[in-house]
Design an enzyme around this catalytic site. Structure first.
Site, mmCIF file in Angstrom:
data_model
loop_
_atom_site.group_PDB
_atom_site.id
_atom_site.type_symbol
_atom_site.label_atom_id
_atom_site.label_comp_id
_atom_site.label_asym_id
_atom_site.label_seq_id
_atom_site.Cartn_x
_atom_site.Cartn_y
_atom_site.Cartn_z
ATOM 1 N N SER A 282 0.849 -1.191 0.000
ATOM 2 C CA SER A 282 0.000 0.000 0.000
ATOM 3 C C SER A 282 0.888 1.245 0.000
ATOM 4 C CB SER A 282 -0.912 0.006 1.230
ATOM 5 O OG SER A 282 -0.144 0.137 2.420
ATOM 6 N N LYS A 283 0.257 2.402 -0.016
ATOM 7 C CA LYS A 283 0.994 3.661 -0.119
ATOM 8 C C LYS A 283 1.936 3.896 1.055
ATOM 9 C CE LYS A 283 -1.966 6.403 -3.145
ATOM 10 N NZ LYS A 283 -2.718 7.683 -3.285
#
Length: 520
Positions: A282-283
């Site tokens: 994820s980010k």
């Protein structure tokens, strides 16, 4: 062209996987894969890997690769996201045979456009006729009360046993409804996946999912099955998060009497946190989109090469560098792993450094020079500087930091000066370097030739011979003076060429002043 629903359902389909003449003599099926992203934002690395694997499965078998835009989730659409998808496939070289822009025999290739043609409603109503679906008239308020009652949602099949004639009459009267799949209440549904093997799901654990919403839009769960069949898709490639959803899809194939496609679910992509903890990518792990990575200076070819190895390992070789053409020749589903793959940014940087170093000089300069000129506006020889950086970069995004020492001279304290000018190999210390610089500065100041590396090196070598010192010691002292750091891209005279005459002499003068002050 799309054929009429009656023709499709009541007659044999003439799709690529059908027998082609001769009693019992069927041609080998043409492999057809598809990439079917939703235009909901950037191109996540996981989505790109799915596209790449689907592309490679098709190309390795001489088959067809289709692009389809699945935009039925209208609330999540992002303006311009479809363009991002098209641009990403173009940048990575994943050319599709059918899809938006170029068209094809099974178009349109955008689901909202297919919805307008009534394709999904015809198939949903056919399922009702066959007893595999039903109209559900439950209001949103009732469904919300169910969610509040059990805390996790789910549908209680309230409308499942409404008499079909009654349901038809209520629909004809204008009462809103959705169409739900009628999942068998007992037994199991089983299918075989190319990577994970046999997957079995008790039917009692599956919900009667919505196939067609009240506004006429199909859900992903329904639309992709219909589209895959009509487009002749033989191999469905997607992430392993869909492993437990696929039994619902194979039931739809069975309900229509269609041959199931080959399923190939890909292992999860994971990321590593700063503390070493591994979780789904994820980010928070850094740049996770193709666009973020290219903006950070990573080459599309390097990204493609690296993500090809995230879940797949070539057989009979330890080589890691592969062009897209090479991947098409050696890729196989048998070499896809079940275990999650961890996205390693350091490994990606290694791949990128290899690709940068291998770039033709003209291509490299076209890519690097604008960043070099913007990052070092006062440099006298930006091309020279770009050339010095080529084998030292792991991404083009590193250029500003790599040349920062040339923009402004670093400030050094007494401890930093002592460490910089002390070198055991060349037997230098601050005192030795001060003597060298005092001798070199008039030689350099008197020189009126081209301020480029080779003649400048001859000046240093000539001075070293006259002064009775090693050329390496002279080079160390001068490089330390002009660079003001120990590790640099290039030697003393190359850096002087980049800085130019005036700035080189200024920095040597500054170094002499600091060394003299420290010597007092």
């Amino acid at each position: 062209m799309n054929r009429d629903i009656t023709e499709i359902l009541d007659s044999p389909l003439t799709l690529p996987d059908d027998p082609a003449g001769g009693e019992g003599q069927a041609e080998k099926k043409q492999v057809v894969t598809r990439f079917a992203p939703s235009p909901t934002g950037y191109m996540h690395i996981g989505n790109l890997r799915t596209a790449l694997y689907a592309y490679l499965i098709a190309r390795s078998a001489g088959g067809k690769f289709i692009l389809r835009i699945e935009d039925t989730d209208r609330e999540r659409l992002v303006e311009g996201a479809e363009d991002v998808i098209l641009e990403t496939l173009k940048a990575t070289g994943l050319e599709y045979d059918e899809g938006p822009v170029i068209g094809g025999p099974s178009g349109p290739y955008v689901q909202s456009e297919r919805k307008e043609k009534g394709i999904y409603r015809k198939y949903a109503e056919e399922l009702i006729k066959r007893g595999h679906a039903y109209r559900c008239f439950c209001s949103e308020e009732r469904l919300e009360s169910l969610r509040e009652a059990n805390g996790i949602g789910g549908y209680d099949r309230h409308c499942r046993n409404i008499d079909p004639a009654t349901a038809d009459a209520r629909a004809a009267a204008g009462e809103p409804y959705v169409i739900r799949q009628k999942i068998p209440l007992d037994g199991e549904t089983e299918y075989t996946d190319e990577v994970f093997g046999t997957i079995t799901m008790p039917n009692s654990e599956m919900q009667d999912q919505i196939l067609l919403k009240a506004d006429g839009y199909p859900t992903y769960n329904f639309a992709h099955v219909i589209d895959d069949r009509l487009m002749g898709v033989t191999h469905v490639v997607r992430g392993s998060e869909y492993l437990t959803s696929t039994p619902k899809y194979v039931l739809l194939y069975d309900a229509f009497g269609w041959e199931r496609p080959v399923y190939c679910h890909l292992p999860l992509l994971m990321g590593r946190d700063a503390d070493g903890k591994i979780s789904k990518l994820s980010k928070r792990h850094g740049a996770v989109s193709f666009q973020d990575l290219t903006r950070s200076g990573f080459l599309p070819e390097a990204i493609v090469n690296y993500i090809a190895l995230l879940g797949w390992c070539p057989k009979n070789t330890n080589e890691e560098i592969f062009s897209l053409d090479e991947l098409k020749k050696i890729f196989s589903t048998e070499a896809i792993n079940k275990s999650p793959a961890v996205f390693d940014y350091e490994k990606l940087r290694w791949f990128n450094s290899r690709y940068i170093a291998a770039m033709p000089d003209g291509d490299y300069l076209a890519r690097a020079l604008p960043d070099v000129e913007a990052s070092c506006p006062g440099c006298a020889a930006p091309v020279k500087l770009a050339e010095l950086l080529k084998t030292r970069l792991s991404s083009f995004g590193e250029i500003p930091a790599a040349v920062a020492f040339l923009r402004e001279p670093a400030e050094l304290d007494a401890e930093g000066i002592a460490a910089l000018y002390t070198n055991k190999k060349n037997k230098t210390d601050p005192g030795v370097c001060l003597g060298i610089l005092r001798g070199m500065i008039p030689v350099l100041a008197a020189y009126d030739g081209d301020w480029v590396s080779d003649p400048l090196f001859e000046l240093m070598r000539g001075y070293a011979e006259k002064a009775g010192v090693k050329t390496g010691a002279v080079a160390w002292a001068v490089r330390a003076a002009v660079a003001r750091q120990a590790v640099t891209p290039g030697g003393a005279t190359e850096l002087m060429e980049v800085l130019g005459r005036e700035r080189s002499l200024e920095r040597i003068g500054l170094a002499m002043s600091e060394l003299e002050a420290q010597a007092v």
